[in-house]
Write a protein that holds these residues in place. Structure first.
Motif, mmCIF file in Angstrom:
data_model
loop_
_atom_site.group_PDB
_atom_site.id
_atom_site.type_symbol
_atom_site.label_atom_id
_atom_site.label_comp_id
_atom_site.label_asym_id
_atom_site.label_seq_id
_atom_site.Cartn_x
_atom_site.Cartn_y
_atom_site.Cartn_z
ATOM 1 N N SER A 271 5.946 8.348 2.895
ATOM 2 C CA SER A 271 4.783 8.185 3.749
ATOM 3 C C SER A 271 5.151 7.250 4.898
ATOM 4 C CB SER A 271 3.615 7.594 2.943
ATOM 5 O OG SER A 271 3.290 8.436 1.855
ATOM 6 N N LYS A 272 4.242 7.118 5.809
ATOM 7 C CA LYS A 272 4.505 6.294 6.975
ATOM 8 C C LYS A 272 4.612 4.817 6.588
ATOM 9 C CE LYS A 272 2.851 5.638 11.694
ATOM 10 N NZ LYS A 272 1.813 5.988 12.677
ATOM 11 N N VAL A 273 5.525 4.125 7.261
ATOM 12 C CA VAL A 273 5.637 2.682 7.125
ATOM 13 C C VAL A 273 4.883 2.069 8.303
ATOM 14 C CG1 VAL A 273 7.212 0.719 6.965
ATOM 15 C CG2 VAL A 273 7.863 2.920 5.984
ATOM 16 N N TYR A 274 4.034 1.075 8.022
ATOM 17 C CA TYR A 274 3.167 0.500 9.050
ATOM 18 C C TYR A 274 3.674 -0.876 9.470
ATOM 19 C CZ TYR A 274 0.016 4.196 7.545
ATOM 20 O OH TYR A 274 -0.521 5.420 7.225
ATOM 21 N N ASN B 291 4.946 -0.884 3.247
ATOM 22 C CA ASN B 291 5.529 0.320 2.655
ATOM 23 C C ASN B 291 4.450 0.976 1.806
ATOM 24 O OD1 ASN B 291 7.017 2.291 1.401
ATOM 25 N ND2 ASN B 291 8.215 0.892 0.136
ATOM 26 N N SER B 292 3.911 2.091 2.299
ATOM 27 C CA SER B 292 2.792 2.739 1.618
ATOM 28 C C SER B 292 3.239 3.778 0.589
ATOM 29 C CB SER B 292 1.870 3.403 2.652
ATOM 30 O OG SER B 292 2.595 4.371 3.395
ATOM 31 N N ASN B 293 4.547 3.947 0.412
ATOM 32 C CA ASN B 293 5.058 4.924 -0.552
ATOM 33 C C ASN B 293 4.844 4.446 -1.987
ATOM 34 O OD1 ASN B 293 6.591 6.956 1.228
ATOM 35 N ND2 ASN B 293 7.318 4.983 1.968
ATOM 36 N N ASN C 252 -1.156 -3.422 16.480
ATOM 37 C CA ASN C 252 -0.408 -2.354 15.816
ATOM 38 C C ASN C 252 0.823 -1.990 16.654
ATOM 39 O OD1 ASN C 252 -2.453 -2.259 13.906
ATOM 40 N ND2 ASN C 252 -3.529 -0.603 14.936
ATOM 41 N N VAL D 137 6.085 3.366 15.940
ATOM 42 C CA VAL D 137 7.404 3.726 15.431
ATOM 43 C C VAL D 137 7.957 4.848 16.312
ATOM 44 C CG1 VAL D 137 8.703 4.578 13.457
ATOM 45 C CG2 VAL D 137 6.735 3.081 13.095
#
Length: 204
Positions: free
Chosen positions: A43-46, A78-80, A196, A199
């Motif tokens: 998933s996306k890293v924020y 890290n949303s993974n 924010n 990326v």
């Protein structure tokens, strides 16, 4: 002559069989890799800059020297659920109106899944910067307002890890456009707003 032809046929058959077996193995591993990727697709890293301030940002036109003291606090999420991340290279390049004045290397670290890491970095020093008339005008205007437009780009090399599986390197850039208040004698009428970051692909 007959024996020679027979040997050639046998050799050709063996080579063909080996080639077919290798193709099957490659296809099987490809299917397994695809299945793992679909199950554990990253998933996306924020990235967010939660706080930033300038203790000093003085430009001398006579020497083209910029004396700076920038404090950054940023978060990496890290949303993974099943993938950890190893940040092997983090290089921060900091600019004022597209004029780079600092390059800083941050320490590498590892991040577990579903985890937020807070990093604090001081970017401090003196650099020779060639400001044109426009940059000098922007500098004077922003100094009066007490807020500077600072753009920081984080160039990163990472690896993804899940269990015993570790990927090769991925490279990307995180761009952060910041409105940074100048804290003169620890007093400033402006406050930093959480920002924010974007990326971006790293082409080189």
């Amino acid at each position: 002559m007959g024996k020679f032809c027979c040997c050639n046929c046998i050799f050709s058959c063996i080579c063909a069989c080996i080639f077919q077996i290798l193709c099957v193995i490659i296809v099987i591993f490809g299917i397994i890799f695809l299945a793992i990727w679909l199950i554990w697709m990253p998933s996306k890293v924020y990235f967010h800059v939660s706080d930033a301030s300038l203790a000093k940002f003085d430009f001398s036109p006579s020497t083209n020297t910029l004396d700076y003291d920038l404090n950054l606090s940023f978060e990496i999420r890290n949303s993974n659920e099943k993938i950890g991340i190893k940040y092997e290279v983090i290089e921060a390049r900091t600019n004022f109106h597209q004029k780079k004045f600092a390059t800083t290397n941050l320490e590498s670290f590892s991040q577990d899944s579903k985890n937020t890491t807070i990093l604090n970095q001081v970017i401090k020093g003196q650099s020779e910067v060639q400001f044109g008339d426009r940059e000098k005008s922007d500098y004077e205007d922003e100094k009066k307002n007490g807020v500077f437009d600072i753009y920081t780009m984080f160039y990163m090399h990472i690896r993804l890890k899940s269990g015993w599986i570790t990927t090769g390197k991925f490279k990307f850039v995180v761009g952060c456009g910041l409105k940074v208040p100048l804290k003169s004698d620890k007093i400033s009428s402006s406050t930093f707003e959480r920002t924010n970051c974007m990326v971006l692909p790293w082409s080189s």
